[in-house]
Design an enzyme around this catalytic site. Structure first.
Site, PDB file in Angstrom:
ATOM      1  N   TYR A  94      -5.459  47.592  -7.088  1.00 53.70           N
ATOM      2  CA  TYR A  94      -6.158  47.752  -8.353  1.00 53.70           C
ATOM      3  C   TYR A  94      -5.534  48.932  -9.073  1.00 53.70           C
ATOM      4  O   TYR A  94      -5.060  49.895  -8.433  1.00 53.70           O
ATOM      5  CB  TYR A  94      -7.637  48.090  -8.130  1.00 53.70           C
ATOM      6  N   GLU A 140     -15.869  49.302  -4.996  1.00 52.09           N
ATOM      7  CA  GLU A 140     -16.590  50.449  -4.425  1.00 52.09           C
ATOM      8  C   GLU A 140     -16.030  51.770  -4.968  1.00 52.09           C
ATOM      9  O   GLU A 140     -16.088  52.806  -4.324  1.00 52.09           O
ATOM     10  CB  GLU A 140     -16.571  50.421  -2.887  1.00 52.09           C
ATOM     11  N   ASN A 198     -12.206  40.730 -12.989  1.00 58.60           N
ATOM     12  CA  ASN A 198     -12.456  40.621 -11.562  1.00 58.60           C
ATOM     13  C   ASN A 198     -13.813  39.974 -11.293  1.00 58.60           C
ATOM     14  O   ASN A 198     -14.833  40.484 -11.754  1.00 58.60           O
ATOM     15  CB  ASN A 198     -12.467  42.029 -10.944  1.00 58.60           C
ATOM     16  N   GLU A 199     -13.800  38.863 -10.580  1.00 60.65           N
ATOM     17  CA  GLU A 199     -15.035  38.188 -10.150  1.00 60.65           C
ATOM     18  C   GLU A 199     -16.082  38.121 -11.260  1.00 60.65           C
ATOM     19  O   GLU A 199     -17.227  38.564 -11.095  1.00 60.65           O
ATOM     20  CB  GLU A 199     -15.613  38.884  -8.915  1.00 60.65           C
ATOM     21  N   GLU A 272      -9.021  37.740  -1.953  1.00 58.46           N
ATOM     22  CA  GLU A 272      -9.705  38.748  -1.123  1.00 58.46           C
ATOM     23  C   GLU A 272     -10.135  38.112   0.188  1.00 58.46           C
ATOM     24  O   GLU A 272     -11.068  37.317   0.230  1.00 58.46           O
ATOM     25  CB  GLU A 272     -10.911  39.342  -1.867  1.00 58.46           C
TER      26      GLU A 272
HETATM   27  C1  GAL Z   1     -15.379  41.946  -4.079  1.00 56.26           C
HETATM   28  C2  GAL Z   1     -14.719  42.751  -5.184  1.00 56.26           C
HETATM   29  C3  GAL Z   1     -13.848  43.858  -4.613  1.00 56.26           C
HETATM   30  C4  GAL Z   1     -14.628  44.614  -3.577  1.00 56.26           C
HETATM   31  C5  GAL Z   1     -15.131  43.665  -2.512  1.00 56.26           C
HETATM   32  C6  GAL Z   1     -15.991  44.328  -1.439  1.00 56.26           C
HETATM   33  O1  GAL Z   1     -16.431  41.201  -4.558  1.00 56.26           O
HETATM   34  O2  GAL Z   1     -13.930  41.910  -5.982  1.00 56.26           O
HETATM   35  O3  GAL Z   1     -13.420  44.695  -5.636  1.00 56.26           O
HETATM   36  O4  GAL Z   1     -15.677  45.238  -4.207  1.00 56.26           O
HETATM   37  O5  GAL Z   1     -15.962  42.723  -3.096  1.00 56.26           O
HETATM   38  O6  GAL Z   1     -15.347  45.196  -0.693  1.00 56.26           O
END
Ligand code: GAL
Length: 755
Positions: A94, A140, A198-199, A272
């Site tokens: 990121y 986070e 993002n998401e 992810e």
């Molecule tokens: C995802 C998010 C990430 C991180 C992860 C949890 O939903 O896209 O940035 O927050 O969860 O560790």
């Protein structure tokens, strides 16, 4: 859109892994350079539904997430070398907006924030980069990566078609493009993919059509600033053209089928893949048992076999690439953590917080090598699948008459179950030999694995000095006066965690008094007549529900199930015992624990984020008026951390709340020359902040995580080696009546854990 260009004669290729004949990938249509630019086989990066292509060659993307902001610049080369040695061909990171625009219109891309340097290091190692530029990141990280000033832009709504928001995003992206574009793969650089947003699916319901328009606007902006010269992506909730990607602990065949039913243009990219999870203060999330005080346990967190099974399943169902979130978790130095996130962001993953390969990393390295041996089969072979008499799934990839066979023997969807031992997968390579076996490879990795040992670096206890943080009356001239408490971020702009709220109370009846902060964040200390009388009870809730009372003019939209989890997440109730009749001084110290990472933590758009006190304070049901607010600690105002040598320190007395502590220690040049990691064992401390030679090590909090051992959530704190020198000063700001006497410095020498 080039969607119409493809003639997917074999579009049913993913209909049920057990029965389907999976189409040979080489039968597929022309790759395209980016989402809607013409195809070009020789493009630096292109894609089709099968895979990504680099200079026309198909490649599986084996990527690991490593945030350059969560390690020091000095650590980057070794982190990248180790990642490459463990088989990654790509690093995802990121780009946190608030790292690069720390103040409105002040941009910083130098030193520890030198993104360009990080990209050059990747390039020198021939590692591709998947750059996740936000503007929203989550992760986070404080405010999900947004600069805190955004909150106070007039009329802003964050993450939707709100002109004040779009204007700031556009300005930042234009600036960011100057840094990034020279490093795009199309110009010979390592940046092969760029994720925007993002998401969004997590918040889409709240913003409706405006939100979708915002995504399309983002996709367009990415083009306008030149990012879309390489393929752009959006994870979990794409719109406007970028490649749509998926996140999760596992991506089942069913999920892929669903994805394919809506999207037959994009390669399957798993952005992810979680090796475990993060910790929040007071809550240690474990799938195994961890004992921080004893030997490091190599199998903590998610079992690596479960990860291998998930990856192989994904691959068997057409996966084109995956990214471990995280690969190296690292550290949230200073005040970089989101609300409630611990300073460590270890994530129980491949490289530990200090950047050394873990058993999980070495095991995944073996898996990567096996997969890379057969890459041509996975990418270009003709694959068929059957179910064995014993009920296992058998996938065979045929390329030029030679076969690679994968046998998957487990219940789909049961990867996080308690007994991964019973589940297995095997790859038999083109030579007819087993080249990876989920179980056997773990046994071998474990046999060769030696747990790295930490040792104290000083035999005598550290010598401490103290400086008492003064109470508000002595700083009255700094106070902001108002009849009602003023919300903390309006006063601090998130430049400190601390703000005092002071008033007087009249007690008419002796005995216990009930003090209520109906809406407050995050952790409060209540002082009556200068003495600590009460404090917030831990643990706090991560998702606290609506941050403001109901407002009929603005009916609330629940965008996410997390948003209705709690209704009293900001309510702080204190019972003050034995208060005598008369007038008393009330001083409330509000301590922030980081800004939120997303809407769902406050059930509102992110610009609703608040700290301190924002809906008054009640004593026995009656509102208290006439408040003085003092943002910042006195120690912060005088620059105590940077000026430690010019402060009048006293010798250490009995522990009392609100004290700064200082110790000095030496390290020999020989010690510093050795390849080693350093940490602080914070035994005995309470809650506050740590500083090493002027650098913010992070927040500390020894709050216990309820569990079998009732251990502190985080007892050990990373002291980056590049911050150490022969003469060192360690400073602790301690909120509670805790002594630094038992604190130890520890080191772990390279050897056992290095590759
Ligand atoms: C995802 C998010 C990430 C991180 C992860 C949890 O939903 O896209 O940035 O927050 O969860 O560790």
């Amino acid at each position: 859109m080039r969607l119409g260009k493809y003639n997917f004669a074999r579009r049913d290729f993913l209909k049920g892994a057990g029965a389907a004949i999976l189409g040979g990938r080489n039968l597929w249509a022309q790759p395209v350079l980016a989402s809607d630019t013409p195809g070009d086989q020789s493009a630096a990066v292109s894609f089709d539904p099968h895979s990504f292509l680099f200079n026309g060659k198909r490649k599986l993307l084996i990527s690991g997430e490593l945030h350059y902001a969560r390690s020091t610049r000095a650590m980057w080369p070794a982190l990248l070398d180790r990642s490459k040695a463990l088989g990654l061909n790509c690093i995802a990171t990121y780009v946190f907006w608030n790292l690069h625009e720390p103040e409105r219109d002040v941009y910083d891309f130098a030193g520890e924030r030198d993104l360009g340097h990080f990209l050059e290091l990747c390039k020198a190692r021939e590692i591709y980069v998947f750059l996740r530029v936000g503007p929203y990141c989550c992760a986070e990280w404080n405010y999900g990566g947004y600069p805190p000033y955004l909150r106070d832009e007039p009329n802003i709504t964050i993450r939707t078609m709100s002109p004040p928001y779009l204007a700031r995003v556009e300005k930042y992206f234009e600036r960011l493009a100057n840094e990034v574009n020279p490093h795009l793969a199309t110009r010979g650089g390592p940046v092969a993919l760029i994720q925007v947003e993002n998401e969004y699916a997590n918040v889409a319901k709240r913003y409706g059509p405006q939100g979708q328009e915002y995504l399309r606007w983002m996709a367009h902006l990415a083009k306008q600033v030149g990012f879309a010269d390489v393929p752009t992506t959006m994870c979990e909730g794409a719109a406007g053209g970028p490649i749509s990607t998926v996140n999760g602990f596992e991506i089942t065949a069913k999920r892929i089928e669903e994805f394919r039913s809506k999207n037959d243009r994009d390669p399957l990219l798993w952005t992810e893949l979680y090796p475990s999870w993060y910790d929040t203060w007071g809550v240690k999330r474990e799938t195994g048992v961890v004992d921080n005080t004893k030997e490091w346990r190599p199998l903590w967190g998610r079992d690596p076999r479960s990860m291998a099974l998930a990856i192989l399943t994904f691959l068997a169902n057409g996966g084109a690439g995956w990214n471990y979130y995280m690969w190296h978790g690292g550290t949230n130095f200073g005040r970089n953590s989101m609300y409630l996130q611990t300073t460590s962001y270890d994530f129980r993953t491949a490289l530990d917080e200090y950047g050394r390969p873990t058993l999980k990393g070495v095991y995944l390295g073996r898996l990567h090598k096996a997969i890379q041996t057969c890459e041509a089969w996975f990418l270009e072979g003709k694959v068929s699948s059957t179910v064995t008499p014993a009920g296992a799934q058998r996938f065979a990839w045929n390329l030029n008459g030679r076969e690679v066979v994968l046998t998957l023997d487990y219940e789909p969807g049961a990867l996080n179950g308690p007994d991964p031992h019973a589940k297995s997968a095997k790859i038999v390579g083109p030579e007819g030999k087993t080249i990876f076996d989920t179980q056997g490879d773990l046994v071998e990795t474990q046999a060769a694995w030696k747990a790295p040992a930490w040792e104290p670096i000083h035999s005598a206890p550290l010598q401490w000095h103290a400086w008492s943080e003064p109470m508000p009356p002595s700083r009255a001239q700094k106070a902001v006066h108002s009849s009602q408490p003023v919300e903390q971020l309006l006063l601090t702009k998130d430049h400190t965690d601390y703000c005092w709220y002071s008033t007087k109370i009249d007690v008419k009846t002796a005995g216990p008094q009930e003090l209520l902060i109906p809406y407050g964040g995050d952790f409060f200390y209540i002082y009556l007549d200068g003495k600590l009388a009460a404090q917030t009870t831990a643990p706090l809730k991560e998702d606290r529900g609506p941050i403001t009372p109901e407002d009929p003019a603005h009916p609330r939209i629940n965008a996410n199930s997390l948003e209705s989890r709690s209704t009293d997440g900001y309510r702080h109730e204190f019972n003050l015992s034995d208060v005598v009749v008369g007038t008393h001084r009330l001083d409330i110290l509000a301590t922030a624990l980081g800004m939120i990472k997303g809407d769902w933590q406050i059930a509102s758009p992110m610009n609703f984020e608040r700290k301190g006190i924002w809906e008054g304070v009640l004593l026995n049901g009656a509102q208290l008026n006439d408040w003085d607010m003092i943002p910042f600690l006195a120690g912060e105002t005088i620059g105590l951390v940077k000026q430690a040598s010019s402060i009048q320190w006293s010798t250490l007395g009995a522990p009392k709340p609100l004290c700064w502590y200082k110790t000095e220690f030496q390290l020999s040049a020989g010690t510093l020359a050795a390849d080693a990691d350093y940490r602080l064992n914070a035994a005995g401390l309470g809650k506050g902040m740590l500083f090493l030679n002027g650098h913010g090590v992070g927040r500390h909090w020894l709050v216990v995580s309820p569990g079998p051992d009732n251990l502190p959530t985080q007892q050990f704190y990373h002291l980056p080696k590049s911050w150490l020198s022969t003469e060192n000063t360690l400073i602790v700001f301690e909120e509670q009546a805790a002594s630094p006497k038992a604190v130890q410095l520890e080191r772990r020498r390279a050897g056992a854990a290095s590759i």
